[in-house]
Enzyme design. Structure first.
Site, short mmCIF file in Angstrom:
data_model
loop_
_atom_site.label_atom_id
_atom_site.label_comp_id
_atom_site.label_asym_id
_atom_site.label_seq_id
_atom_site.Cartn_x
_atom_site.Cartn_y
_atom_site.Cartn_z
N GLU A 182 -10.21 1.74 0.58
CA GLU A 182 -11.57 1.20 0.58
C GLU A 182 -12.60 2.19 0.04
O GLU A 182 -13.66 1.78 -0.42
CB GLU A 182 -11.94 0.76 2.00
CG GLU A 182 -11.10 -0.44 2.43
CD GLU A 182 -11.34 -0.82 3.88
OE1 GLU A 182 -11.34 -2.02 4.17
OE2 GLU A 182 -11.52 0.07 4.72
N THR B 54 1.07 7.02 -4.23
CA THR B 54 0.57 5.78 -3.61
C THR B 54 -0.92 5.92 -3.29
O THR B 54 -1.67 4.94 -3.35
CB THR B 54 1.36 5.43 -2.33
OG1 THR B 54 1.31 6.52 -1.41
CG2 THR B 54 2.81 5.11 -2.66
N THR C 203 0.79 -1.22 0.00
CA THR C 203 0.00 0.00 0.00
C THR C 203 0.83 1.28 0.00
O THR C 203 0.32 2.34 -0.32
CB THR C 203 -0.89 0.00 1.25
OG1 THR C 203 -0.07 -0.44 2.35
CG2 THR C 203 -2.04 -0.96 1.09
N ALA D 266 -2.62 4.28 7.57
CA ALA D 266 -1.91 5.54 7.38
C ALA D 266 -2.31 6.53 8.46
O ALA D 266 -1.47 7.23 9.04
CB ALA D 266 -2.21 6.11 6.00
#
Lengths: 340, 731
Positions: free
Chosen positions: B690, B618, B468, B510
């Site tokens: 998500e 990212t 990720t 994160a």
């Protein structure tokens, strides 16, 4: 994976000498090695024919093309002669597998690949093809990928090849060499047996026989060739149904049609009555639909494959529309059939 | 000494003051070259001297008791070392954040495919052969229910409600009542689950494919009956998770047990088929949406009921209506869930549990309502933006849903959308669709340590990077805060000897590990300000130089001994006072073949407001990946179960259809709207991955409807279903 012996044959006659009970020929290995890992197939010996020179290459022998059994799918799909004279074959090959697999998979191996019926791949489930007499778990199981023609109470598995469907519509023949070195030729469809009560016996190859080549007859003049494959995603999936169509026009009517169908039978499926129904017809959805009805009337469906009847009917109409110019011409392989 | 910070009030936006321009920048992942050159070692990479290899054996009955495991049936095979089974074996992986052992069924079988034994051999091939040949006898239970639709063992809580749904629905001028189904789905991470166990005395080191090490350590210790401090887990690289590696799994416990007995390292790698059999799936769902509205589009009543399944003993139930509870709001709201117990591969969290499937139904229902009202779908949503969370009354911490909808419509060219079925290009119908996106946002307790020396900085936390970008963003946060180039920050992850973080899951990694890193770096800034003799707000750190109090000092001179700070963050009062969620809008254009029903997505646009973006590259990849999973849920993905035994029939990636490259349009655009969520966490971020999936599939399915009239109620919209729906719509 079980231990096995490995030997490499340098010549055809050398290979013939090595093929015995419990041995399997291996070339690209793209299907066989997977099956060996999950022990659906456990040959005691692998005879590697991939270096045999006589089986390589594509040549023009005056009657058409002779495709060596070891010609890879990529080699075939990219061949300039095939792309211009038999574009159907190129399109069908590119509609299957992935670039990596096509680089490795061979012509002979493609013809002899095993079904993708999930019950064949699961050793906890009964499968007559894997273990004769065990039963067929697919009959009452999940059946989206199963066949609707040519099946039996012992087996519902479909043959997964796209290439073989195209070769069938192109009236190709397989060249087979016996253990003793004799050669015979068969139309592609006659290579395969229907399952009946012995689904494990998939071809008419006798012990020790090897497919040495596929022969493509010279292309008929002015044909339109189309391969339409419908699947559950745009690439890297086996056909729910596919249609290979070679159509020759006679004025504004259809002069002749040679059709073959994939994803629906234990072998590339053909129905001469469907081809015949199209001769003399003026292109149009009604005529195409009538021909498709002739085909679909013969289907015998598992509850999960009822959908294949309307889907096959519609895909046949779509393919014939493309072949006769009713549809705007698509570019490239069926995966790229997106309007710009 | 760890400083624990509770998120009790809005925090200043320090990352907007530091001025390095590192946070937010689209930097490459520092570990990328290692990954593409095969030098990043995943759990199964590398085999220590003397290691043995194990393969799990599956149960081949749906439910019952094991009466015998005939070890003699394989003990004579060359290379076979032993067969292991016993009370510690796990039935299935732990649910996310369980922190304790999952069900250990002893000699019982609860589903077809359950790992019941481990065969260990000198080679993987020998172990696999022996696992295949091992003779197991069972006493199978009769009348086992494997089909969720037939289960009579149902658990139902009282509906969650606000206002009076029934009255509001009865009074509404326009009503809609629709049912939708979604199939079971697999996480389908590329890296199969794997574990390498090695003991030194009574201390276990396990290399694993795991997402949440702080919890996994507790789960593994509890499963084995040993103290957690005797367990160390390493997972520096993880090849995708999607929820399937949240909890400790059968492979880890089996490897640890075999290794302890054999006194040598044991590696267990699940075969792809076992991954499908024995890793938590996403439940299938059946959903009922009832919407009531005024003629002008104001929603009056909204109800979203669902039925999901799981095996007995698992507490997890897919939170299907999660987004429906706060996205729009109405006078009457009602949400009821039924959980059916079934003997089937257990269910758990798979990418965006709840929203990923719930929004497929909700956002299709909204599209249908717009059609009934003859209203633009974008306008209908704009008409129903709630001021507060309609269920809880909490104000939103930050919401730009309206901006996302408007900006998206503008950028996509939404006004060129044609009436249903009226745009045809050759054999293809072409249409456009859209949907809102929402995914609630979380902060989970996390700690991190930052070290600063004259050479540079090091970040240490047991946080994972499951593909990720964790390595990238934690390095960027530390570099930004400490005035260092990112190359001078080394990030060390995936080791339980480091401070414990949230782990990767729920898109909260994160937020959580990032905040802990930020706070530890902030503590170092405080120390440096003290040494500079200036206040914290006067201190600037840039390119290795500290400035403040009219002085300019190279960092290296300021630091004699390494500075080490550890910080911990956890949710506090703001999680009660405010409701935090990412919001966005998805737009899609599709072509549907008029004859074959094939759907090709031609372009997708996602406009999202998800707080501060830590790394534009990212973050974009996360959002794109989510949108592609949305495409999969809409069009291709379906896990098939045998109706008799419940076993998984689509047990590999050839039969379980994740979208292939050819399914994904070349024209995929993600736009981030500038946002800071001051109530969410100290770095003002929200979860990303998500949100990308939530609603994306509905936009595609709504585009299918606009293209050709087909409204597919049973996902995925495969060609046969599209054909049937087209015919039903008269096309």
């Amino acid at each position: 994976m079980r231990d096995f012996e490995y030997s490499r044959a340098e010549t055809l006659s050398g290979a013939a000498g090595q093929i015995g009970e419990g041995a399997s020929v291996v070339a690209g290995g793209t299907n066989l090695l997977d099956l060996m890992k999950i022990q659906v197939m456990s040959p005691a010996r692998l005879v590697d024919i991939s270096r045999i020179g006589e089986l390589q290459g594509i040549s023009d022998d005056g009657e058409g093309l002779r495709i060596g059994a070891l010609a890879t799918n990529s080699e075939l799909a990219a061949d300039g002669r095939i792309r211009s004279g038999w574009p159907l074959l190129s399109r069908a090959i590119l509609a299957g597998a992935s670039a990596q697999i096509r680089n490795k998979a061979t012509t002979g191996g493609n013809l002899l690949q095993r079904t993708r019926c999930p019950y064949f791949y699961d050793t906890a489930m009964a499968c007559n093809k894997r273990s004769p007499g065990e039963g067929c778990a697919a009959q009452e199981g999940v059946g989206r990928m199963l066949a609707i023609f040519g099946t039996s109470e012992h087996c519902l598995a479909a043959h997964p090849s796209d290439m073989a469907v195209a070769l069938t519509a192109l009236r190709a023949e397989v060249e087979i060499r016996s253990k003793e070195g004799e050669t015979r030729r068969l139309p592609v469809t006659e290579l395969y047996r229907l399952p009946g009560d012995r689904p494990d016996l998939e071809t008419v190859l006798a012990p020790g026989e090897i497919i040495t080549a596929v022969r493509l007859p010279a292309p008929m003049a002015e044909t339109r060739q189309v391969y339409s494959k419908v699947r559950d995603r745009a690439s890297y999936a086996f056909a729910l149904v596919s249609v290979a169509a070679v159509v020759q026009m006679d004025g504004d009517r259809i002069g002749s049609a040679s059709l073959a169908f994939g994803g629906v039978a234990p072998r590339p499926w053909t129905d001469p009555e469907v081809d015949q129904a199209l001769v003399g017809a003026a292109p149009g959805d009604e005529a195409f639909g009538n021909a498709a009805d002739v085909l679909v009337a013969q289907a015998q469906c598992h509850p999960d494959t009822e959908f294949k009847k309307p889907l096959l009917r519609r895909t046949l109409i779509a393919a014939l529309r493309e072949a006769t110019g009713l549809a705007e011409t698509a570019t490239g392989a069926s995966t790229a059939r997106i309007p710009a | 000494m760890t400083k624990t910070f509770r998120m009790n009030e809005a925090q200043p936006r320090l990352l907007d003051e530091t001025g390095q321009g590192i946070v937010g920048a689209p930097l490459d992942r520092p570990e990328g070259p290692k990954k593409v050159s095969g030098r990043a070692h995943y759990a199964a990479d590398g085999l220590p001297e003397g290691a043995a290899q194990g393969v799990l054996v599956r149960a081949t009955i749906a439910r019952g008791r094991i009466t015998g495991i005939d070890e003699d049936s394989v003990s004579g095979l060359e290379g076979v070392i032993g067969v292991f089974h016993g009370p510690e074996f796990l039935r299935n992986p732990a649910q996310g954040m369980a922190g304790e052992a999952p069900v250990q069924p002893g000699g019982e079988v609860h589903y077809h495919g359950q790992p019941i034994a481990l065969v260990v051999a000198e080679s993987f091939e020998a172990a696999r052969d022996a696992a295949q040949r091992l003779v197991v006898t069972y006493e199978a239970e009769a009348g086992v229910v494997t089909d969720p639709a037939r289960s009579e063992e149902l658990e139902q809580d009282d509906p969650e409600t606000a206002g009076d749904f029934e009255a509001a629905f009865a009074a509404a001028e326009v009503t809609l009542d629709r049912s939708y189904t979604t199939p079971a789905q697999a996480a389908a991470a590329m890296e199969p689950h794997a574990a390498l166990a090695e003991w030194e005395g009574d201390e276990l080191t396990l290399r694993g494919a795991l997402q949440m090490l702080r919890f996994n350590k507790e789960e593994l210790a509890d499963s084995l009956g040993i103290p957690a401090e005797k367990v160390r887990i390493l997972a520096p690289y993880v090849g995708g998770g999607f929820g399937s590696k949240l909890g400790i799994g059968p492979e880890a416990v089996a490897a640890a047990l075999a290794s302890r007995t054999l006194g040598r390292p044991v590696r267990v790698v699940m075969t792809r088929q076992t991954v499908f059999d024995a890793v938590l799936r996403r439940t299938e769902t059946s959903q009922r949406l009832r919407l009531g509205a005024d003629r002008d589009g104001r929603l009056r009543a909204l109800s979203h009921d669902d039925r999901v399944s799981n095996i007995q003993g698992e507490g997890f139930a897919e939170p299907v209506s999660q987004a429906s509870q706060f996205l729009y709001g109405a006078e009457g709201l009602s949400f009821a869930q039924t959980l059916a117990r079934v003997s089937r591969t257990p269910a758990g969290s798979v990418r965006a549990p709840g929203e990923a499937v719930g929004m497929l139904a909700l956002e299709q229902a909204m599209d249908e309502l717009a059609e009934m009202l003859e209203m633009c779908p974008v306008a209908l949503r704009l008409k129903n933006l709630p001021e507060k969370n309609p269920m809880t009354g909490q104000p939103f911490s930050a919401t730009r849903l309206g901006d996302c909808l408007r900006e998206g419509a503008e950028r996509f060219g939404w006004d060129a959308r044609k009436p249903m079925g009226s745009r045809r290009e050759g054999e293809w119908y072409v249409g456009m669709g859209m949907a809102s996106a929402a995914r609630s946002n979380m902060l989970v307790k996390s700690a991190a340590r930052v070290r600063l020396s004259g050479e540079g900085a090091v970040v240490e936390t047991d946080m994972t990077d499951i593909g990720t970008g964790t390595y990238a963003i934690l390095g960027q946060i530390a570099a930004e805060m400490l005035g260092l180039p990112v190359e001078k920050v080394e990030v060390r992850l995936g080791d339980t000897s480091f401070p414990g973080a949230s782990g990767s899951g729920g898109s909260f990694g994160a937020n959580s590990a990032g905040s802990a890193t930020f706070l530890a770096a902030k503590a170092i800034r405080e120390t440096l300000a003290g040494r500079m003799g200036c206040g914290l707000s006067e201190l600037t750190l840039q390119e290795g130089i500290a400035r403040g109090g009219n002085r300019e000092v190279p960092l290296a001179e300021l630091i004699e001994e390494e500075l080490v700070e550890e910080a911990s963050v956890e949710a506090g009062d703001t999680s009660e006072s405010h409701f935090s969620s990412g919001f966005g809008a998805h737009f899609a254009e599709v072509a549907v073949h008029a004859y074959t029903g094939e759907v090709r997505v031609r372009r997708m646009l996602g406009v999202m407001a998800m707080g501060r973006i830590l790394n534009e590259k990212t973050a974009r990849s996360q959002a794109l990946g989510g949108m592609i999973w949305g495409l999969g849920a809409a069009l291709t993905e379906e896990m098939a179960h045998d109706p008799r035994t419940g076993h998984v029939v689509s047990r590999d990636l050839a039969n379980y259809h994740v979208p292939a490259h050819a399914d994904v349009p070349g024209d995929m655009t993600v736009v981030f709207l500038e946002e800071r969520d001051d109530m969410a966490n100290p770095i003002q971020t929200k979860g990303i991955g998500e949100l990308g999936i939530s609603g994306a599939g509905a936009a595609i399915l709504n585009a299918v409807r606009n293209a050709c009239g087909a409204r597919v109620y049973d996902m995925p919209a495969t060609p046969d279903r599209v054909i049937a729906a087209m015919e039903a719509a008269g096309f």
